[in-house]
Design a protein around this motif. Structure first.
Motif, PDB file in Angstrom:
ATOM      1  N   LEU A   9      40.803  55.367  28.464  1.00  0.00           N
ATOM      2  CA  LEU A   9      39.930  55.525  27.293  1.00  0.00           C
ATOM      3  C   LEU A   9      40.311  56.723  26.470  1.00  0.00           C
ATOM      4  O   LEU A   9      40.456  56.409  25.321  1.00  0.00           O
ATOM      5  N   ALA A  10      40.570  57.919  27.204  1.00  0.00           N
ATOM      6  CA  ALA A  10      40.757  58.883  26.094  1.00  0.00           C
ATOM      7  C   ALA A  10      42.199  58.633  25.360  1.00  0.00           C
ATOM      8  O   ALA A  10      42.181  58.956  24.212  1.00  0.00           O
ATOM      9  N   VAL A  11      42.895  58.281  25.946  1.00  0.00           N
ATOM     10  CA  VAL A  11      44.238  57.947  25.201  1.00  0.00           C
ATOM     11  C   VAL A  11      44.204  56.761  24.156  1.00  0.00           C
ATOM     12  O   VAL A  11      44.418  57.143  23.085  1.00  0.00           O
ATOM     13  N   THR A  12      43.446  55.799  24.358  1.00  0.00           N
ATOM     14  CA  THR A  12      43.071  54.874  23.526  1.00  0.00           C
ATOM     15  C   THR A  12      42.369  55.568  22.284  1.00  0.00           C
ATOM     16  O   THR A  12      42.575  54.941  21.104  1.00  0.00           O
ATOM     17  N   LEU A  13      41.509  56.029  22.596  1.00  0.00           N
ATOM     18  CA  LEU A  13      40.427  56.735  21.440  1.00  0.00           C
ATOM     19  C   LEU A  13      41.607  57.757  20.672  1.00  0.00           C
ATOM     20  O   LEU A  13      41.245  57.742  19.256  1.00  0.00           O
ATOM     21  N   ALA A  66      42.822  64.080  26.114  1.00  0.00           N
ATOM     22  CA  ALA A  66      43.723  62.921  25.955  1.00  0.00           C
ATOM     23  C   ALA A  66      45.406  63.087  26.069  1.00  0.00           C
ATOM     24  O   ALA A  66      45.830  62.313  26.385  1.00  0.00           O
ATOM     25  N   LYS A  67      45.699  64.460  25.894  1.00  0.00           N
ATOM     26  CA  LYS A  67      47.047  64.820  25.852  1.00  0.00           C
ATOM     27  C   LYS A  67      47.430  64.712  27.406  1.00  0.00           C
ATOM     28  O   LYS A  67      48.580  64.305  27.983  1.00  0.00           O
ATOM     29  N   GLU A  68      46.391  65.537  28.126  1.00  0.00           N
ATOM     30  CA  GLU A  68      46.520  65.424  29.688  1.00  0.00           C
ATOM     31  C   GLU A  68      46.801  64.071  30.358  1.00  0.00           C
ATOM     32  O   GLU A  68      47.340  63.732  31.356  1.00  0.00           O
ATOM     33  N   ARG A 128      51.821  43.998  14.719  1.00  0.00           N
ATOM     34  CA  ARG A 128      51.162  44.921  13.701  1.00  0.00           C
ATOM     35  C   ARG A 128      51.943  44.797  12.405  1.00  0.00           C
ATOM     36  O   ARG A 128      52.985  44.394  12.461  1.00  0.00           O
ATOM     37  N   GLU A 129      50.952  45.038  11.530  1.00  0.00           N
ATOM     38  CA  GLU A 129      51.558  45.230  10.268  1.00  0.00           C
ATOM     39  C   GLU A 129      52.645  46.306  10.128  1.00  0.00           C
ATOM     40  O   GLU A 129      53.876  46.194   9.477  1.00  0.00           O
ATOM     41  N   THR A 130      52.152  47.558  10.578  1.00  0.00           N
ATOM     42  CA  THR A 130      53.233  48.747  10.642  1.00  0.00           C
ATOM     43  C   THR A 130      53.059  49.131  12.001  1.00  0.00           C
ATOM     44  O   THR A 130      52.460  50.141  12.177  1.00  0.00           O
ATOM     45  N   PRO A 131      53.952  48.824  12.926  1.00  0.00           N
ATOM     46  CA  PRO A 131      53.839  49.380  14.325  1.00  0.00           C
ATOM     47  C   PRO A 131      54.501  50.776  14.347  1.00  0.00           C
ATOM     48  O   PRO A 131      55.748  51.084  13.760  1.00  0.00           O
ATOM     49  N   TRP A 132      53.972  51.866  15.286  1.00  0.00           N
ATOM     50  CA  TRP A 132      54.427  52.941  15.265  1.00  0.00           C
ATOM     51  C   TRP A 132      54.082  53.607  16.598  1.00  0.00           C
ATOM     52  O   TRP A 132      52.966  53.510  16.784  1.00  0.00           O
ATOM     53  N   PRO A 133      55.026  54.302  17.233  1.00  0.00           N
ATOM     54  CA  PRO A 133      54.914  54.731  18.348  1.00  0.00           C
ATOM     55  C   PRO A 133      53.862  55.781  18.557  1.00  0.00           C
ATOM     56  O   PRO A 133      53.198  56.063  19.490  1.00  0.00           O
ATOM     57  N   ASP A 134      53.942  56.525  17.569  1.00  0.00           N
ATOM     58  CA  ASP A 134      53.141  57.846  17.732  1.00  0.00           C
ATOM     59  C   ASP A 134      51.430  57.664  17.431  1.00  0.00           C
ATOM     60  O   ASP A 134      50.739  58.412  17.641  1.00  0.00           O
ATOM     61  N   ARG A 135      51.195  56.379  17.042  1.00  0.00           N
ATOM     62  CA  ARG A 135      49.926  55.867  16.733  1.00  0.00           C
ATOM     63  C   ARG A 135      49.375  55.140  17.672  1.00  0.00           C
ATOM     64  O   ARG A 135      48.072  54.847  17.471  1.00  0.00           O
ATOM     65  N   HIS A 136      49.984  54.346  18.567  1.00  0.00           N
ATOM     66  CA  HIS A 136      49.430  53.382  19.121  1.00  0.00           C
ATOM     67  C   HIS A 136      49.984  53.418  20.818  1.00  0.00           C
ATOM     68  O   HIS A 136      51.248  54.018  21.106  1.00  0.00           O
ATOM     69  N   ASP A 137      49.380  52.877  21.660  1.00  0.00           N
ATOM     70  CA  ASP A 137      49.428  52.597  22.908  1.00  0.00           C
ATOM     71  C   ASP A 137      50.681  51.785  23.321  1.00  0.00           C
ATOM     72  O   ASP A 137      50.556  50.707  23.666  1.00  0.00           O
TER      73      ASP A 137
END
Length: 293
Positions: A9-13, A66-68, A128-137
């Motif tokens: 949940l924390a990571v997704t948020l 979220a980081k932990e 996704r229209e613009t997939p990017w690893p830093d923004r998505h799980d």
């Protein structure tokens, strides 16, 4: 007691722009997600997020949690692999993100073959229209074009030129441009993707370089729609080789200014650093490399 669901949940948020987007990612309703978040905040004794109907942002405590959570989930997911023998089948979840068009036409069929080789894996393909690893799980991301800033490693799967094309009827009606300067007199179709400046075209022929600012007659964020417009005689389109090669071979499109090179758009697989790379990701890299040779 903190659960794995709390960590997810924390990571997704942290990777969502709103509660609604986070709820969709977790396959729950927004009210159910809000209730889970309130229970987690009560358990921790801290406010983790500021939220309203349209916007979500984590507090300092939320960012830390979220980081932990990311670090803990990575360790948990890697734990079964630490016990895996060399001949064991891969298991667990592999999440791959890809652009809509290339993901649907090229990656999805390859993943079906990959799944047959590794039946113990659960595969998630997120288009996704613009997939990017830093923004998505995601565990890995297919990206088309150059990258400028990412903590992930770019692995080139294949080179991919951009070709300028138009339909035979359009060229018969409006003429075929012979020089870059003549493009100003033509209808041009542009595709808005990857946050690039899509109206700035760079051309090169031997030692000659040319830059054009295009005023698009038609603009779309879906490459397949834009390609169909070109096939329907609406103008010139600058599109990836992988997408228009079949149309050129069939005669639906004709390549224009073929003696000029436009900026290429290599097909990249973005993966974590080697330290955080699982056996699942490594197997996917090898498979995609062999499939795209």
């Amino acid at each position: 007691m903190i659960t794995i669901e709390d960590l997810r949940l924390a990571v997704t948020l942290s990777r969502s722009e709103s509660l609604s987007a986070a709820a969709r990612a977790l396959n729950v309703s927004p009210p159910a997600l809000s209730m889970r978040l309130r229970k987690l905040e009560a358990l921790l004794g801290s406010n983790l997020a500021s939220r309203d109907a349209r916007r979500l942002s984590l507090t300092a405590e939320g960012e830390r949690f979220a980081k932990e959570s990311v670090a803990l989930l990575e360790k948990l997911e890697a734990l079964p692999e630490s016990f895996r023998q060399p001949n064991d089948q891969l298991s667990g979840i592999l999440r791959l993100a890809a652009p809509f068009g290339y993901g649907r036409q090229r990656i999805a069929p390859m993943l079906a073959r990959f799944a047959k080789l590794h039946p113990g894996l659960r595969l998630h393909l997120d288009l996704r229209e613009t997939p990017w690893p830093d923004r998505h799980d995601s565990d890995a991301v297919i990206h088309i074009g150059s990258i400028h800033d990412s903590s992930w490693v770019a692995h080139t799967l294949m080179q991919n030129e951009r070709w300028l094309c138009a339909s035979p009827h359009y060229l018969k009606t409006h003429g075929t441009p012979q020089t870059p300067e003549e493009l100003a007199d033509h209808r041009c179709i542009c595709i808005r993707e990857n946050e690039e400046d899509v109206t700035l075209w760079h051309l090169r022929k031997q030692n000659t370089r040319h830059t054009l600012r295009i005023e698009p007659a038609m603009l779309c964020n879906d490459g397949s729609v834009a390609r169909r417009w070109a096939e329907q005689d609406q103008g010139l389109i600058l599109r990836s080789q992988w997408d228009v090669s079949d149309a050129i071979q069939s005669g639906a499109l004709v390549r224009v200014l073929a003696d000029w090179s436009f900026e290429s758009a290599p097909i990249l697989l973005l993966v974590p650093s080697r330290k955080h790379r699982t056996a699942r990701i490594q197997a996917l890299m090898v498979f995609l490399d062999e499939s795209l040779k």
